[in-house]
Scaffold this motif. Sequence first.
Motif, PDB file in Angstrom:
ATOM      1  N   UNK A 116     -39.059  14.598 -55.547  1.00 16.51           N
ATOM      2  CA  UNK A 116     -40.379  14.155 -56.003  1.00 16.51           C
ATOM      3  C   UNK A 116     -41.153  13.813 -54.732  1.00 16.51           C
ATOM      4  N   UNK A 117     -42.294  14.478 -54.514  1.00 21.04           N
ATOM      5  CA  UNK A 117     -43.018  14.290 -53.241  1.00 21.04           C
ATOM      6  C   UNK A 117     -43.217  12.813 -52.907  1.00 21.04           C
ATOM      7  N   UNK A 118     -42.915  12.475 -51.651  1.00 28.31           N
ATOM      8  CA  UNK A 118     -43.127  11.114 -51.183  1.00 28.31           C
ATOM      9  C   UNK A 118     -41.967  10.177 -51.452  1.00 28.31           C
ATOM     10  N   UNK A 119     -40.894  10.674 -52.092  1.00 24.49           N
ATOM     11  CA  UNK A 119     -39.728   9.819 -52.350  1.00 24.49           C
ATOM     12  C   UNK A 119     -38.465  10.545 -51.875  1.00 24.49           C
ATOM     13  N   UNK A 120     -37.384   9.797 -51.755  1.00 23.20           N
ATOM     14  CA  UNK A 120     -36.098  10.398 -51.408  1.00 23.20           C
ATOM     15  C   UNK A 120     -35.147  10.148 -52.574  1.00 23.20           C
ATOM     16  N   UNK A 121     -34.338  11.152 -52.875  1.00 26.91           N
ATOM     17  CA  UNK A 121     -33.347  11.015 -53.935  1.00 26.91           C
ATOM     18  C   UNK A 121     -31.969  11.189 -53.333  1.00 26.91           C
ATOM     19  N   UNK A 122     -31.103  10.228 -53.580  1.00 31.71           N
ATOM     20  CA  UNK A 122     -29.739  10.374 -53.087  1.00 31.71           C
ATOM     21  C   UNK A 122     -28.947  11.244 -54.054  1.00 31.71           C
ATOM     22  N   UNK A 123     -28.334  12.276 -53.505  1.00 29.99           N
ATOM     23  CA  UNK A 123     -27.606  13.237 -54.338  1.00 29.99           C
ATOM     24  C   UNK A 123     -26.199  13.452 -53.813  1.00 29.99           C
ATOM     25  N   UNK A 124     -25.325  13.906 -54.720  1.00 28.33           N
ATOM     26  CA  UNK A 124     -24.023  14.435 -54.322  1.00 28.33           C
ATOM     27  C   UNK A 124     -24.275  15.912 -54.037  1.00 28.33           C
ATOM     28  N   UNK A 125     -23.914  16.382 -52.868  1.00 34.52           N
ATOM     29  CA  UNK A 125     -24.309  17.758 -52.524  1.00 34.52           C
ATOM     30  C   UNK A 125     -23.143  18.579 -51.971  1.00 34.52           C
ATOM     31  N   UNK A 126     -23.343  19.883 -52.000  1.00 31.64           N
ATOM     32  CA  UNK A 126     -22.542  20.797 -51.205  1.00 31.64           C
ATOM     33  C   UNK A 126     -23.343  21.040 -49.931  1.00 31.64           C
ATOM     34  N   UNK A 127     -22.821  20.616 -48.799  1.00 31.89           N
ATOM     35  CA  UNK A 127     -23.463  20.852 -47.500  1.00 31.89           C
ATOM     36  C   UNK A 127     -24.873  20.286 -47.384  1.00 31.89           C
ATOM     37  N   UNK A 128     -25.150  19.202 -48.076  1.00 28.71           N
ATOM     38  CA  UNK A 128     -26.453  18.558 -47.911  1.00 28.71           C
ATOM     39  C   UNK A 128     -27.592  19.234 -48.638  1.00 28.71           C
ATOM     40  N   UNK A 129     -27.259  20.211 -49.502  1.00 28.70           N
ATOM     41  CA  UNK A 129     -28.328  20.959 -50.172  1.00 28.70           C
ATOM     42  C   UNK A 129     -28.288  20.786 -51.684  1.00 28.70           C
ATOM     43  N   UNK A 130     -29.450  20.823 -52.302  1.00 27.93           N
ATOM     44  CA  UNK A 130     -29.535  20.874 -53.762  1.00 27.93           C
ATOM     45  C   UNK A 130     -30.594  21.890 -54.174  1.00 27.93           C
ATOM     46  N   UNK A 131     -30.258  22.901 -55.000  1.00 29.91           N
ATOM     47  CA  UNK A 131     -28.890  23.256 -55.365  1.00 29.91           C
ATOM     48  C   UNK A 131     -28.061  23.587 -54.134  1.00 29.91           C
ATOM     49  N   UNK A 132     -26.761  23.675 -54.308  1.00 29.56           N
ATOM     50  CA  UNK A 132     -25.891  24.018 -53.191  1.00 29.56           C
ATOM     51  C   UNK A 132     -26.222  25.392 -52.643  1.00 29.56           C
ATOM     52  N   UNK A 133     -25.704  25.707 -51.450  1.00 29.34           N
ATOM     53  CA  UNK A 133     -25.953  27.026 -50.859  1.00 29.34           C
ATOM     54  C   UNK A 133     -25.500  28.135 -51.807  1.00 29.34           C
ATOM     55  N   UNK A 134     -26.266  29.222 -51.873  1.00 31.01           N
ATOM     56  CA  UNK A 134     -25.882  30.339 -52.747  1.00 31.01           C
ATOM     57  C   UNK A 134     -24.678  31.058 -52.143  1.00 31.01           C
ATOM     58  N   UNK A 135     -23.626  31.188 -52.936  1.00 31.85           N
ATOM     59  CA  UNK A 135     -22.440  31.930 -52.481  1.00 31.85           C
ATOM     60  C   UNK A 135     -22.702  33.413 -52.681  1.00 31.85           C
ATOM     61  N   UNK A 136     -22.351  34.220 -51.706  1.00 27.79           N
ATOM     62  CA  UNK A 136     -22.449  35.673 -51.848  1.00 27.79           C
ATOM     63  C   UNK A 136     -21.059  36.267 -51.764  1.00 27.79           C
ATOM     64  N   UNK A 137     -20.617  36.819 -52.865  1.00 23.40           N
ATOM     65  CA  UNK A 137     -19.295  37.425 -52.919  1.00 23.40           C
ATOM     66  C   UNK A 137     -19.434  38.919 -53.115  1.00 23.40           C
ATOM     67  N   UNK A 138     -18.439  39.650 -52.616  1.00 27.24           N
ATOM     68  CA  UNK A 138     -18.376  41.089 -52.804  1.00 27.24           C
ATOM     69  C   UNK A 138     -17.253  41.333 -53.816  1.00 27.24           C
ATOM     70  N   UNK A 139     -17.529  42.144 -54.840  1.00 27.50           N
ATOM     71  CA  UNK A 139     -16.493  42.426 -55.840  1.00 27.50           C
ATOM     72  C   UNK A 139     -15.239  42.963 -55.148  1.00 27.50           C
ATOM     73  N   UNK A 140     -14.091  42.514 -55.620  1.00 20.45           N
ATOM     74  CA  UNK A 140     -12.783  42.950 -55.104  1.00 20.45           C
ATOM     75  C   UNK A 140     -12.496  42.546 -53.661  1.00 20.45           C
ATOM     76  N   UNK A 141     -13.281  41.636 -53.122  1.00 20.11           N
ATOM     77  CA  UNK A 141     -12.973  41.072 -51.805  1.00 20.11           C
ATOM     78  C   UNK A 141     -12.647  39.604 -52.021  1.00 20.11           C
TER      79      UNK A 141
END
Length: 423
Positions: free
Chosen positions: A17-42
Motif C-alpha cells: 500500500x503506497x506510503x506504508x510497509x508490510x511485513x511479510x513471510x517471503x521467498x527471497x524477500x519477494x512477494x509474490x515469490x520469484x517465478x520458478x522456471x522449469x523445463x519439462x523432464x529436467x
Amino acid sequence: MNMRTKFTQRLAEIEIVPGTRTQLLTYDGMFPGPTFHFQANRTAVVRMRNQLDVPTSTHLHGGVTPPESDGYPTDLVRPQGTKDYTYPNRQRAATLWYHDHRMDYTAPQVYRGLSGTAIVTDDEDTNLPLPKDDHDIPLHVCDRAFNGDGTLIYPALVPGPGVQDAYGNGVLGDVILVNGAPWPVLEVNASAYRFRILNASNARRYEFALDPGADLVQVGSDVGLLEKPVRHRSLPAAPAERFDVVIDFSAYPVGTEVTLRNTLESGNLGQVMRFKVVRPGKAGFTVPDKLSTVSKPDKEVATRTFDFRAGSDDRMRMWRINGQMFDPNASLATPKLGTVERWRFTSDFHHPVHLHLAHFQVVSRSGRGPAPSDAGWKDTVDVRPYEVVDVLARFDGYRGRYMLHCHNLEHEDMAMMANFDVG
Ligand code: C2O
Ligand code: CU
C-alpha cells in the motif's frame, strides 16, 4: 542440464500500500515469490532455507512430485533448517503454483506471503505461435486486508490454529493484488498477450471479464495446454485454479484503458487491474486452432465419492470430508499407480477441490456436461453448493502418500483434508 536453485524464506518489509510497509513471510524477500522456471523432464532441485521463526512446508501445486518433496503438511522445515525439494518435472508445460503447506497454518502463512508462480515449459509449448517473452506474463491474483499502517489483517484465533468464528467460510480481503500490487495498471501495446492467471486467494472466487468487452481466449488449464482454444466472455476462477489466456489489445485504439473486472463484485472489489494501451502494436494475431493433444483418460477401474461438508456438532466449526476431519494417520483411498479412477465430489458450499499428484478431467456437473472453464487437464475443480462433480483422475508418477483437500485455505486448515495412498 539440471536446475539447482537456492531460496531463503525470510521476513521482509515490502511497500504494497503506497506510503506504508508490510511485513511479510517471503521467498527471497519477494512477494509474490520469484517465478520458478522449469523445463519439462529436467530435474530441478530447489533448496529452501528457512530463516523464519515458523516451520514451513513447500508444495509445488500441480507438480508431479515424489512424496518426500511434495510438501506434506507435517514434513516441516524448522526455523534455521534447510530442505532440498526435488522436482523431476515429468509433465507437460503448465503454469503451476508454489506455496506454503504447513499443517494447520497454510492459510495464514500463504496470506502473509509464502506464494509464487512456477512455469514449466516444453518444446511443444515453445514452438507454438503464442505471444512470448515480454508478451507472456504471469498474473498472481489475490486479496488481502490491511490496517492503516500497512500491517496485514488476518483474523487468526489466538492461540491458533484456526480463524475466528465469523471467518469460518474463508478470509476475504478488500484489496485486490496482482503480482503484489494493488489494482495495478499495465502498459501494453496494441497486440496480443498471453496472461497466466493464477487465483492465489485464500477464499475469494472471481469471474474475470474485460471492460470494454473482449474475449479471454483460454489456451491452457491448470496443468497444460488445451486441445483447442476456448473463448470466454467471462471466466470463473476458484482459489488455486490457473487459466492461461490470450488477450488481443489490437482491437483497441491507442489510449484505451481496459479493465480486468471481477463481475462477482462491484466497486473496488469489482476491479482487478487495468491495461493501458499506450503504443500501436502488431495486429492480426490469431490463436492457433489446434494447440495440443489432450488424451482422454483410460476407463476408470474404480469409483469413489468424497463428500465435502461442514460438521454440525462442533463447538468450533470444522470442515470435513466423508464426515471425517483430517487425520494424518488415516487414508481415504488407495488408488493403484497407473490407473484411472472416477472421483465424485459432493458438497454443501463452494469447495475448490484439489488433488496432489493426480491430474484429472472434469466429466460431469450434476449429471450435465462440464462447464467451458472445466476444459483440459486440471488439478483443482470448483465444486459449487450442492453440486455433484465427477472427475476422471489419473494416478501416475509415484507411489506414496498424497492428499486431497479443499483449497479454500481456511477450510483446509479447519481439517477439510484427507490422505490417499498410491500403491
Ligand atoms: Cu495448492 Cu495441497 O495445495
Ligand atoms: Cu472448502
